[in-house]
Motif scaffolding. Structure first.
Motif, PDB file in Angstrom:
ATOM      1  N   ARG A 231       0.912  -1.135   0.018  1.00  0.00           N
ATOM      2  CA  ARG A 231      -0.081  -0.002  -0.278  1.00  0.00           C
ATOM      3  C   ARG A 231       1.045   1.299  -0.117  1.00  0.00           C
ATOM      4  NH1 ARG A 231      -1.553   3.626   3.842  1.00  0.00           N
ATOM      5  NH2 ARG A 231      -0.494   2.356   5.211  1.00  0.00           N
ATOM      6  N   MET A 232       0.743   1.875  -0.940  1.00  0.00           N
ATOM      7  CA  MET A 232       1.609   3.275  -0.858  1.00  0.00           C
ATOM      8  C   MET A 232       0.818   4.301  -0.105  1.00  0.00           C
ATOM      9  SD  MET A 232       3.916   2.211  -2.937  1.00  0.00           S
ATOM     10  CE  MET A 232       4.881   3.352  -3.489  1.00  0.00           C
ATOM     11  N   PRO A 233       1.635   5.131   0.448  1.00  0.00           N
ATOM     12  CA  PRO A 233       1.041   6.404   1.356  1.00  0.00           C
ATOM     13  C   PRO A 233       0.024   6.908   0.600  1.00  0.00           C
ATOM     14  CG  PRO A 233       3.245   6.441   1.363  1.00  0.00           C
ATOM     15  CD  PRO A 233       3.126   5.337   0.407  1.00  0.00           C
ATOM     16  N   ALA A 234      -1.251   7.175   1.301  1.00  0.00           N
ATOM     17  CA  ALA A 234      -2.248   8.101   0.721  1.00  0.00           C
ATOM     18  C   ALA A 234      -2.256   9.480   1.143  1.00  0.00           C
ATOM     19  CB  ALA A 234      -3.746   7.575   1.383  1.00  0.00           C
ATOM     20  N   LEU A 235      -1.366  10.108   0.245  1.00  0.00           N
ATOM     21  CA  LEU A 235      -0.929  11.475   0.797  1.00  0.00           C
ATOM     22  C   LEU A 235      -1.269  12.327  -0.585  1.00  0.00           C
ATOM     23  CD1 LEU A 235       2.601  10.725   2.139  1.00  0.00           C
ATOM     24  CD2 LEU A 235       0.427  11.509   3.347  1.00  0.00           C
ATOM     25  N   PRO A 236      -1.445  13.639  -0.188  1.00  0.00           N
ATOM     26  CA  PRO A 236      -1.904  14.681  -1.222  1.00  0.00           C
ATOM     27  C   PRO A 236      -0.955  14.843  -2.572  1.00  0.00           C
ATOM     28  CG  PRO A 236      -2.325  15.729   0.755  1.00  0.00           C
ATOM     29  CD  PRO A 236      -1.539  14.417   1.113  1.00  0.00           C
ATOM     30  N   PRO A 237      -1.133  15.222  -3.489  1.00  0.00           N
ATOM     31  CA  PRO A 237      -0.146  15.240  -4.667  1.00  0.00           C
ATOM     32  C   PRO A 237       0.939  16.277  -4.713  1.00  0.00           C
ATOM     33  CG  PRO A 237      -2.271  16.235  -5.483  1.00  0.00           C
ATOM     34  CD  PRO A 237      -2.441  15.731  -4.122  1.00  0.00           C
ATOM     35  N   ASP A 238       0.749  17.145  -3.469  1.00  0.00           N
ATOM     36  CA  ASP A 238       1.865  18.162  -3.417  1.00  0.00           C
ATOM     37  C   ASP A 238       2.934  17.631  -2.427  1.00  0.00           C
ATOM     38  OD1 ASP A 238       0.444  18.366  -1.125  1.00  0.00           O
ATOM     39  OD2 ASP A 238       0.421  20.263  -0.604  1.00  0.00           O
ATOM     40  N   VAL A 239       2.857  16.436  -1.852  1.00  0.00           N
ATOM     41  CA  VAL A 239       3.905  15.963  -0.991  1.00  0.00           C
ATOM     42  C   VAL A 239       4.581  15.067  -2.072  1.00  0.00           C
ATOM     43  CG1 VAL A 239       4.409  14.004   0.764  1.00  0.00           C
ATOM     44  CG2 VAL A 239       2.413  15.669   0.966  1.00  0.00           C
TER      45      VAL A 239
END
Length: 421
Positions: A231-239
């Motif tokens: 599972r890849m981190p569920a982070l906003p695209p600006d990260v």
């Protein structure tokens, strides 16, 4: 690539296609007029190049329809409309305007067919067949455009990811890259330059276990090494993410902004790592360096597991920055305790640290240690006998606190590993 048409053979009279071909120019103009009147995205009447491209697309669509009426079994090349879909993606639109344009074009075409039905003697069955052909053809045009659209979007997303990967490399490079180079690449990557950033150093990504025993710090809780993230981190695209690095890392813009702490906590749930301090953008590499050092201390048990923040453990990070120096300091300052039994050393060291940290009142120290105040007074008398006038020297007290904090952290690590405290 040409594909086989699935349009069944039309029973249209032989002269129908010839008649319709002769009116392509007029029908094209009607379709273009309807599209520009009804769809704001395509209302660019002053742009001659755009009008030319639009006319070419409309005429290709009409010619393609007539070709399939004339030769239903002939192969059809969807590439022109894949290119149309790619163009929509390049313009930054979704497919809704194009789908509306296709429906408008079909409506104009059907209107033209009904106009010439009587003069050409077209039967109701023939009109039905032609109508079915229009709708099937419309679906195939939409499918081809959607394929091109998704291909272009995927390619653009891949290029953006590559640019952001290069941007992360640039931000973390030593010596630091020039502000101009960073600004140019950030613009190309569609990334807004923040005032501050914080880097996150991640432990092995959670995933399926690799074969064979683990080696070194990548070892998991049960001697299993992880290499393939499930599972890849569920982070906003600006990260910005550097998950393929030797030590996987993230760069978080404006880490002190509203909701950023909760975003990291939620997006990295299940991950082990450490969050570096917030620093100016130009010092991103410094934040990552501290995060990596905190991660290593977390692996050793000196700092808690999970996602410890450097800003919450600065004293420990400073103490363990040069462990040889701290060990030498501890050996010198804790020498008066060296001849005691280990359990006595632990009790007196714990009491002395609490006394240094929380004040010199026996009641406060006793409350912190959960022992009776008389016990604390007895231990403090022992410490006064061991250290004498040294405890009155503020420099010695400062060095003692450093040494005792380091000792406490090491003992915590030892206990966590199953040893004797």
């Amino acid at each position: 690539m040409a594909i086989k048409s699935d349009v069944r053979e039309s029973r249209a009279p032989a002269g129908l296609v010839k008649t319709l071909r002769s009116g392509i120019g007029r029908v094209s103009e009607e379709v273009i007029e309807e599209i520009q009147n009804r769809i704001p995205e395509y209302a660019r009447r002053e742009d001659e190049l755009y009008i030319k491209v639009l006319r070419t697309a409309v005429e290709q669509a009409i010619e393609g329809f007539l070709d399939r009426v004339e030769s239903p079994d002939a192969a059809w090349d969807p590439e022109p409309f894949r290119m149309v879909g790619k163009g929509e993606a390049a313009e930054g639109r979704n497919l809704e305007p194009l789908q509306t344009a296709l429906r408008l074009g079909a409506r104009v075409g059907w209107r033209r067919l009904t106009e010439i039905a009587d003069p050409l003697g077209l039967s109701p069955q023939c009109l039905y067949d032609l109508g079915e052909t229009i709708f099937v053809y419309l679906d195939q045009l939409a499918d081809a455009a959607a394929e091109g659209f998704e291909e272009a979007r995927a390619r653009a997303a891949g290029e953006i990811e590559r640019r952001r990967g290069r941007l992360l490399d640039l931000l973390l490079s030593q010596p630091a890259a020039s502000p101009e180079a960073i600004a140019d690449l950030a613009k190309a990557a569609g990334w807004r330059l923040p005032r501050t950033v914080a880097c996150v150093a991640l432990d092995d990504l959670p995933g399926v276990p690799a074969q064979g025993p683990a080696q070194g710090p990548a070892q998991g809780r049960r001697g299993t090494v992880y290499r393939t993230p499930a599972r890849m981190p569920a982070l906003p695209p600006d990260v910005l993410a550097g998950l393929e690095r030797t030590t996987p890392c993230l760069l978080v813009p404006d880490p002190s902004g509203p909701g950023q702490a909760q975003m990291l906590e939620h997006g990295l749930r299940g991950y082990w790592g450490a969050i570096g301090p917030a620093v100016p953008l130009a010092a991103a590499a410094t934040s990552l360096r501290w995060a990596r050092e905190a991660l290593e201390l977390s692996r050793r048990g000196v700092l808690p597991r999970g996602l410890p923040r450097c800003e919450d453990h600065m004293a420990t990070l400073v103490v363990f920055k040069d462990e040889e120096l701290v060990n030498a300091l501890a050996e010198a300052r804790l020498a008066p305790l060296a001849h005691l039994r280990p359990t006595q050393q632990d009790r007196l060291a714990e009491t002395l640290l609490a006394w240094l940290r929380y004040g010199r009142g026996a009641g406060e120290v006793a409350a912190r240690l959960h022992v009776h105040p008389q016990t604390v007074r007895y231990r403090l008398r022992q410490l006064e006998e061991l250290y004498g006038e040294q405890l009155a020297d503020p420099d010695v007290r400062f060095e003692l606190e450093i040494a005792l904090r380091a000792r406490q952290a090491v003992n915590r690590t030892f206990r966590g590993a199953g040893g004797r405290a």
